[in-house]
Design an enzyme around this catalytic site. Structure first.
Site: not given
Length: 229
Positions: A171-173, A175, A214
């Site tokens: 997961a990152c900010s 996607g 996220l």
């Protein structure tokens, strides 16, 4: 007359001791100095030396810097599939999936899914060498004031905290996506997809990525905690 000879002698001495900036080729056949031609020659030599130096010192491309199309092709071949935020929460609770948050530590501490493990794929540039200052200036030119660099310990940290047998949702900010769209015919790269690429490239078998990132997790009001757990 002696004064003129002395001045001429000093000028010739200075030319001879100019650290190689001027040479025999800087003079015309009549032995009269041509400063414009000499300056052009010096600039040409300096540029040539700079090109040779840059070619010799330019670091090799890292896997994370590989062309996106190459990364995307491997992710598709390895069947790295996307999961939406609600499915990710269910898989975490019911199937022991690990949410691997690859954002910088500061963002992770602000808010993250409960139980998520943070290993940043890019870290803030902390050093202040001349090279780092130049890189900060380059980031600032493009409006990125918090310059980051690739985390050289990313894989080792994931190995230590998660392990290759784990089922991982990266997961990152935002996607990113592997799915072609009208605006992004090759999908869209993101930190989580770069991290997924590095993982499958290094033998991880059960790798997924969080669709919508996220940002969507928090927007949907799913559980979130602050700080370190």
């Amino acid at each position: 007359m002696p004064t003129m000879l002395a001045a001429s002698s000093v000028m010739n001495s200075n030319l001879a001791c100019s650290s190689g900036i001027y040479s025999c080729s800087d003079f015309a056949s009549s032995h009269s100095w041509r400063p414009i031609e000499a300056a052009k020659l010096h600039r040409k030599r300096a540029a040539s030396s700079l090109r040779i130096c840059c070619a010799a010192t330019k670091p090799a491309k890292t896997p994370a810097e590989e062309d996106w199309r190459i990364k995307r092709q491997l992710l598709v071949e390895k069947r790295v599939r996307r999961v939406d935020v609600k499915e990710a929460l269910r898989l975490q609770k019911e199937n022991s999936f690990v949410i691997l948050d690859v954002r910088p530590e500061a963002e992770f501490k602000e808010a993250h899914p409960p139980g998520a493990i943070n290993v940043q794929i890019y870290r803030l540039i902390k050093e202040w060498t001349a090279w780092d200052i130049a890189r900060r200036a380059a980031f600032a030119f493009f409006g990125i004031f918090a310059g980051t660099e690739e985390n050289p310990e990313f894989l080792q940290s994931v190995d230590a905290k998660v392990g290759k047998d784990a089922k991982i949702i990266v997961a990152c900010s935002t996607g990113g996506t592997l799915k072609p769209t009208q605006n992004f015919p090759d999908g869209k790269q993101s930190r989580s997809l770069i991290a997924a690429y590095l993982l499958v490239l290094n033998g991880y078998k059960n790798v997924y990525h969080l669709d919508g990132g996220l940002y969507t997790w928090f927007k949907e009001g799913l559980p979130a905690v602050e700080g370190e757990e």
